[in-house]
Design a protein around this motif. Structure first.
Motif, short mmCIF file in Angstrom:
data_model
loop_
_atom_site.label_atom_id
_atom_site.label_comp_id
_atom_site.label_asym_id
_atom_site.label_seq_id
_atom_site.Cartn_x
_atom_site.Cartn_y
_atom_site.Cartn_z
N ALA A 27 0.96 -1.07 0.00
CA ALA A 27 -0.03 -0.10 0.05
C ALA A 27 1.07 1.30 0.15
CB ALA A 27 -1.03 -0.15 1.36
N PRO A 28 0.25 2.27 -0.30
CA PRO A 28 1.17 3.54 -0.37
C PRO A 28 1.82 4.06 1.16
CG PRO A 28 -1.09 3.90 -1.48
CD PRO A 28 -0.94 2.69 -0.84
N PRO A 29 3.03 4.22 1.15
CA PRO A 29 3.70 4.24 2.41
C PRO A 29 3.58 5.78 3.06
CG PRO A 29 5.29 4.39 0.77
CD PRO A 29 3.98 4.07 -0.05
N VAL A 30 3.25 5.68 4.32
CA VAL A 30 3.13 6.88 5.15
C VAL A 30 3.98 6.85 6.22
CG1 VAL A 30 1.71 8.30 6.61
CG2 VAL A 30 0.61 7.28 4.59
N LEU A 31 5.04 7.58 6.09
CA LEU A 31 6.11 7.73 7.40
C LEU A 31 5.55 8.78 8.39
CD1 LEU A 31 9.13 6.84 8.17
CD2 LEU A 31 9.67 8.73 6.87
N CYS A 48 -2.59 4.52 14.01
CA CYS A 48 -1.86 4.03 13.17
C CYS A 48 -2.65 2.71 12.49
CB CYS A 48 -0.50 3.19 13.67
SG CYS A 48 0.67 4.74 14.18
N ARG A 49 -3.56 2.03 13.31
CA ARG A 49 -4.03 0.95 12.70
C ARG A 49 -5.39 1.63 11.81
NH1 ARG A 49 -3.97 -1.02 18.13
NH2 ARG A 49 -2.78 -2.78 18.32
N LYS A 50 -5.82 2.79 12.33
CA LYS A 50 -7.10 3.39 11.30
C LYS A 50 -6.41 3.82 10.12
CE LYS A 50 -10.19 4.78 15.31
NZ LYS A 50 -11.29 3.87 14.74
N LEU A 51 -5.20 4.39 10.01
CA LEU A 51 -4.66 4.91 8.72
C LEU A 51 -4.50 3.64 7.82
CD1 LEU A 51 -1.75 7.61 9.33
CD2 LEU A 51 -4.00 7.50 7.73
N ALA A 52 -3.83 2.63 8.61
CA ALA A 52 -3.74 1.28 7.64
C ALA A 52 -4.83 0.67 7.19
CB ALA A 52 -2.95 0.28 8.81
N ARG A 54 -7.41 2.24 6.12
CA ARG A 54 -7.79 2.91 5.26
C ARG A 54 -6.88 2.88 3.99
NH1 ARG A 54 -11.28 7.25 6.57
NH2 ARG A 54 -11.21 7.87 4.33
N GLY A 55 -6.13 1.89 4.05
CA GLY A 55 -5.22 1.41 2.80
C GLY A 55 -3.86 2.25 2.70
N ARG A 56 -3.35 2.38 3.84
CA ARG A 56 -1.92 2.94 3.81
C ARG A 56 -1.13 2.08 4.68
NH1 ARG A 56 -4.24 5.14 0.75
NH2 ARG A 56 -4.76 7.27 0.56
N TYR A 57 0.39 2.06 4.16
CA TYR A 57 1.44 1.43 4.90
C TYR A 57 2.01 2.18 5.70
CZ TYR A 57 5.36 -1.67 5.52
OH TYR A 57 6.62 -2.28 5.95
N VAL A 58 1.68 1.91 7.03
CA VAL A 58 2.03 3.23 8.00
C VAL A 58 3.50 2.74 8.69
CG1 VAL A 58 1.65 4.32 10.28
CG2 VAL A 58 -0.16 3.75 8.53
N ILE A 59 4.49 3.63 8.55
CA ILE A 59 5.70 3.51 9.22
C ILE A 59 5.84 4.46 10.28
CG2 ILE A 59 8.20 3.14 8.82
CD1 ILE A 59 7.57 2.79 5.99
N ARG A 60 5.95 4.14 11.48
CA ARG A 60 6.74 4.85 12.66
C ARG A 60 8.01 4.65 13.21
NH1 ARG A 60 2.78 3.34 17.77
NH2 ARG A 60 3.22 1.33 17.92
N TYR A 61 8.74 5.39 13.92
CA TYR A 61 10.00 5.14 14.41
C TYR A 61 10.12 6.01 15.62
CZ TYR A 61 11.93 8.98 11.80
OH TYR A 61 12.27 10.30 11.30
N ILE A 275 -7.51 12.00 10.08
CA ILE A 275 -7.13 10.66 9.49
C ILE A 275 -8.04 10.70 8.02
CG2 ILE A 275 -7.72 8.15 9.11
CD1 ILE A 275 -7.34 8.14 12.25
N PRO A 276 -9.20 11.14 7.75
CA PRO A 276 -9.58 11.32 6.40
C PRO A 276 -8.91 12.30 5.55
CG PRO A 276 -11.63 11.32 7.89
CD PRO A 276 -10.12 11.29 8.84
N ALA A 277 -8.26 13.38 6.38
CA ALA A 277 -7.77 14.43 5.37
C ALA A 277 -6.51 13.96 4.81
CB ALA A 277 -7.31 15.59 6.16
N ILE A 278 -5.62 13.02 5.80
CA ILE A 278 -4.41 12.45 5.44
C ILE A 278 -4.60 11.27 4.23
CG2 ILE A 278 -2.58 10.85 6.20
CD1 ILE A 278 -2.50 12.16 8.82
N VAL A 279 -5.60 10.55 4.45
CA VAL A 279 -5.90 9.81 3.69
C VAL A 279 -6.27 10.48 1.86
CG1 VAL A 279 -7.66 7.74 2.73
CG2 VAL A 279 -6.88 7.94 5.20
N LYS A 280 -6.95 11.29 2.01
CA LYS A 280 -7.40 12.01 0.77
C LYS A 280 -5.98 12.63 0.32
CE LYS A 280 -9.92 15.95 -0.95
NZ LYS A 280 -11.03 16.86 -0.72
N HIS A 281 -5.14 13.50 1.08
CA HIS A 281 -3.96 13.88 0.55
C HIS A 281 -2.83 12.86 0.05
CE1 HIS A 281 -1.10 17.16 0.58
NE2 HIS A 281 -0.18 16.57 1.46
#
Length: 283
Positions: A27-31, A48-52, A54-61, A275-281
């Protein structure tokens, strides 16, 4: 439900960066880049789960000096914000990500700006939360007097004393909290305890307040290539809303979303906006 996978990444000069991911790697990666003294846990698991989902590959560190990443003796950090932007690149490299949608909050937003301006090919889009423009000489409102009074107490704090530090950090979270939503003091105290224990204390994390950087991107924000989305709370006591507006004003075509009554936090009750705004963006 998307469960977290974790691994350590070795960056420049042998720095170890602890990371976690949620979702499908295809999925599209989000860092996600968090702020000062804050480990990656400050991007809440559920967020993070909610973003994932919604079809995103979430990476945090964990930034340097937080969480399970490399720590340094307190007082004179041997690295800059540019080095921390390099850590973000190392994380992307470790996951085989050529370009990611980058979301940065507070200090993480400053690091994200350096990353997007110094390595634009690695940033597909940029989202900034509760941060300040970097590399621009602007007269913006200072940190609130109430927060400065609280911060001054940190100088006399025994940062090796778990109880003192947890009390201080819990009070900090209350001071920067939303004025529009209820503050869950019990939840935040339990969270701070979890973060403190996982990090084996927060003494090294105080190095973040002595960081230098931004000179390499001086005056460059106006030429940002990545599509920009800015969130900012209208009652943020650290970076007032004028800081977020200044970023948006500097970058043609950017989008600004005010979080009414929002403080310097990711309040759960605002996720329905964020979250919806990040997904749209990041489409």
């Amino acid at each position: 439900m998307a469960e977290e996978a974790s691994k350590n990444v070795v960056g420049g000069n042998g720095v170890t960066i602890a990371t976690g991911t949620f979702g499908d790697p295809s999925a599209p990666p989000v860092l996600l880049i968090m702020g000062a003294m804050a480990s990656m846990l400050w991007w809440p698991d559920e967020f993070c789960r909610k973003l994932a989902e919604r079809g995103r590959y979430v990476i945090r560190y964990d930034n340097r000096d937080t969480g399970l990443s490399t720590k340094y003796a307190p007082g004179n950090p041997p690295y800059s914000m540019e080095d921390m932007a390099g850590d973000a690149v190392a994380v992307l490299d470790a996951y085989g990500v050529a370009s990611a949608h980058v979301v940065g909050m507070s200090l993480g937003g400053m690091i994200a700006q350096i990353l997007a301006l110094s390595a634009p090919e690695r940033v597909s889009s940029l989202t900034l939360v509760s941060t300040t423009p970097i590399g621009l000489e602007l007269e913006l409102p200072p940190i609130s007097a109430a927060y400065m009074e609280h911060a001054a107490a940190a100088e006399s704090l025994d940062w090796s004393d778990r109880a003192q530090v947890i009390d201080f950090m819990a009070k900090d979270a209350r001071i920067v909290a939303s004025t529009a939503h209820a503050h869950d003091a019990d939840w935040i105290r339990a969270f701070v305890e979890r973060d403190y224990d996982r990090s084996a204390g927060l003494l090294s994390a105080t190095n973040h307040f002595m960081l230098q950087g931004g000179g390499t991107v001086k005056g460059k924000l106006k030429s940002l290539e990545a599509p920009l989305l800015v969130f900012h709370g209208t009652t943020d006591p650290i970076f007032s809303v004028e800081h977020g507006l200044a970023i948006a004003d500097a970058v043609p075509g950017s989008e600004f979303i005010a979080i009414t009554g929002g403080g310097h936090e990711l309040h759960r009750d605002d996720w329905g906006i964020i979250i919806p705004a990040i997904v749209k963006h990041t489409e």
